[in-house]
Write a protein that holds these residues in place. Sequence first.
Motif, mmCIF file in Angstrom:
data_model
loop_
_atom_site.group_PDB
_atom_site.id
_atom_site.type_symbol
_atom_site.label_atom_id
_atom_site.label_comp_id
_atom_site.label_asym_id
_atom_site.label_seq_id
_atom_site.Cartn_x
_atom_site.Cartn_y
_atom_site.Cartn_z
ATOM 1 N N ASN A 1 37.794 39.265 33.417
ATOM 2 C CA ASN A 1 36.604 39.965 32.474
ATOM 3 C C ASN A 1 36.536 41.142 31.663
ATOM 4 O O ASN A 1 37.066 42.290 32.384
ATOM 5 N N ASP A 2 35.877 41.593 30.461
ATOM 6 C CA ASP A 2 36.100 42.668 30.001
ATOM 7 C C ASP A 2 34.147 43.110 30.397
ATOM 8 O O ASP A 2 33.464 42.583 29.894
ATOM 9 N N TYR A 3 34.676 43.400 31.117
ATOM 10 C CA TYR A 3 33.052 44.816 31.548
ATOM 11 C C TYR A 3 33.089 46.402 31.197
ATOM 12 O O TYR A 3 33.697 47.114 31.287
ATOM 13 N N GLU A 4 31.628 46.662 30.453
ATOM 14 C CA GLU A 4 31.606 47.529 30.781
ATOM 15 C C GLU A 4 31.751 48.498 31.393
ATOM 16 O O GLU A 4 31.762 50.082 30.615
ATOM 17 N N MET A 5 31.393 47.990 32.869
ATOM 18 C CA MET A 5 31.719 48.777 33.545
ATOM 19 C C MET A 5 32.630 48.893 34.702
ATOM 20 O O MET A 5 32.109 48.774 35.722
ATOM 21 N N ALA A 6 33.870 48.397 34.104
ATOM 22 C CA ALA A 6 34.704 48.168 34.742
ATOM 23 C C ALA A 6 34.847 50.034 35.445
ATOM 24 O O ALA A 6 34.735 51.189 34.821
ATOM 25 N N PHE A 7 36.172 49.955 36.843
ATOM 26 C CA PHE A 7 36.508 51.034 36.433
ATOM 27 C C PHE A 7 38.546 51.060 37.141
ATOM 28 O O PHE A 7 38.393 49.614 36.866
ATOM 29 N N GLU A 8 38.228 52.436 37.117
ATOM 30 C CA GLU A 8 40.157 51.935 37.928
ATOM 31 C C GLU A 8 40.262 53.169 38.838
ATOM 32 O O GLU A 8 39.307 53.540 39.683
ATOM 33 N N VAL A 9 41.212 52.086 39.736
ATOM 34 C CA VAL A 9 41.812 52.050 40.714
ATOM 35 C C VAL A 9 42.970 53.459 40.763
ATOM 36 O O VAL A 9 43.999 52.590 39.899
ATOM 37 N N HIS A 10 43.032 54.721 41.300
ATOM 38 C CA HIS A 10 44.411 55.458 40.861
ATOM 39 C C HIS A 10 45.515 54.833 42.638
ATOM 40 O O HIS A 10 44.618 55.727 43.188
ATOM 41 N N ALA A 11 46.118 54.094 42.353
ATOM 42 C CA ALA A 11 47.338 54.201 43.824
ATOM 43 C C ALA A 11 48.432 54.446 43.698
ATOM 44 O O ALA A 11 48.920 53.561 42.727
ATOM 45 N N GLN A 12 49.356 54.559 45.031
ATOM 46 C CA GLN A 12 50.598 54.744 44.427
ATOM 47 C C GLN A 12 51.420 55.173 43.349
ATOM 48 O O GLN A 12 52.360 54.085 42.620
ATOM 49 N N GLY A 13 50.829 56.062 42.181
ATOM 50 C CA GLY A 13 51.536 55.950 41.135
ATOM 51 C C GLY A 13 51.433 54.866 40.321
ATOM 52 O O GLY A 13 51.530 55.422 38.746
ATOM 53 N N ALA A 14 50.200 53.543 39.830
ATOM 54 C CA ALA A 14 49.894 53.323 39.157
ATOM 55 C C ALA A 14 48.199 53.290 38.961
ATOM 56 O O ALA A 14 47.115 53.358 39.618
ATOM 57 N N VAL A 15 47.443 52.642 37.835
ATOM 58 C CA VAL A 15 46.211 52.491 37.743
ATOM 59 C C VAL A 15 46.080 50.659 37.113
ATOM 60 O O VAL A 15 46.463 49.884 36.256
ATOM 61 N N HIS A 16 45.397 51.041 38.011
ATOM 62 C CA HIS A 16 44.437 48.962 38.294
ATOM 63 C C HIS A 16 43.473 49.122 37.676
ATOM 64 O O HIS A 16 41.927 50.718 38.068
ATOM 65 N N VAL A 17 42.895 48.185 36.757
ATOM 66 C CA VAL A 17 40.863 48.629 36.126
ATOM 67 C C VAL A 17 40.419 46.735 37.369
ATOM 68 O O VAL A 17 41.093 45.401 36.375
ATOM 69 N N PHE A 18 38.972 46.460 36.983
ATOM 70 C CA PHE A 18 38.183 46.204 38.262
ATOM 71 C C PHE A 18 37.349 45.961 37.639
ATOM 72 O O PHE A 18 36.671 47.341 36.950
ATOM 73 N N ASP A 19 36.869 44.729 37.423
ATOM 74 C CA ASP A 19 35.166 44.851 37.195
ATOM 75 C C ASP A 19 34.175 44.771 37.946
ATOM 76 O O ASP A 19 33.408 45.007 38.163
ATOM 77 N N SER A 20 34.932 44.525 39.047
ATOM 78 C CA SER A 20 34.077 44.447 40.774
ATOM 79 C C SER A 20 35.112 44.632 42.145
ATOM 80 O O SER A 20 36.371 44.599 41.925
ATOM 81 N N PHE A 21 33.731 45.361 42.750
ATOM 82 C CA PHE A 21 35.391 45.442 44.604
ATOM 83 C C PHE A 21 36.168 44.058 44.669
ATOM 84 O O PHE A 21 36.951 44.219 45.040
ATOM 85 N N GLU A 22 34.862 43.292 43.962
ATOM 86 C CA GLU A 22 35.931 41.549 44.523
ATOM 87 C C GLU A 22 36.880 41.660 44.817
ATOM 88 O O GLU A 22 38.545 41.157 45.088
ATOM 89 N N CYS A 23 37.171 41.607 42.605
ATOM 90 C CA CYS A 23 38.360 41.953 42.188
ATOM 91 C C CYS A 23 39.457 42.811 42.368
ATOM 92 O O CYS A 23 40.968 43.181 43.091
ATOM 93 N N ALA A 24 39.257 44.225 43.497
ATOM 94 C CA ALA A 24 39.776 45.208 43.751
ATOM 95 C C ALA A 24 39.928 44.763 44.840
ATOM 96 O O ALA A 24 41.310 44.883 45.262
ATOM 97 N N ILE A 25 40.007 44.316 45.644
ATOM 98 C CA ILE A 25 40.410 43.664 47.104
ATOM 99 C C ILE A 25 40.890 42.458 47.184
ATOM 100 O O ILE A 25 42.114 42.772 47.864
ATOM 101 N N GLN A 26 40.613 41.853 45.866
ATOM 102 C CA GLN A 26 41.949 40.467 46.006
ATOM 103 C C GLN A 26 43.068 41.083 45.807
ATOM 104 O O GLN A 26 44.233 40.537 45.847
ATOM 105 N N ARG A 27 43.510 42.048 45.066
ATOM 106 C CA ARG A 27 44.295 43.216 44.030
ATOM 107 C C ARG A 27 45.075 43.819 44.840
ATOM 108 O O ARG A 27 46.478 43.745 44.921
ATOM 109 N N MET A 28 43.867 44.268 45.475
ATOM 110 C CA MET A 28 45.006 44.919 46.706
ATOM 111 C C MET A 28 45.252 46.063 47.955
ATOM 112 O O MET A 28 46.147 46.357 48.172
ATOM 113 N N ALA A 29 44.216 44.747 48.770
ATOM 114 C CA ALA A 29 44.392 44.798 50.469
ATOM 115 C C ALA A 29 44.873 43.739 51.343
ATOM 116 O O ALA A 29 45.548 42.601 50.265
#
Length: 80
Positions: free
Chosen positions: A9-37
């Motif tokens: 999703n191309d989303y104007e309110m996307a956010f970045e998570v910086h973890a272990q030297g990498a930067v991840h971009v997500f449009d929701s906490f749901e997607c962040a959980i799916q990728r990182m948890a």
Amino acid sequence: MARCEVCGNDYEMAFEVHAQGAVHVFDSFECAIQRMAPICEHCQCRIIGHGVDAGDHWYCSAHCAREADPRLADLVRDRV
């Protein structure tokens, strides 16, 4: 706008998570959980709380850790 790395999703309110030297971009906490948890090695659910780290193994709870390895019975307990 930024594109979510999970759903695309191309989303104007996307956010970045910086973890272990990498930067991840997500449009929701749901997607962040799916990728990182991490995934519980016993019940296969996503660990979004504290979880239990038993050596090189991750579990969602002390119950799952004990079910997976009875030798952990006296070593792990859920936080209360």
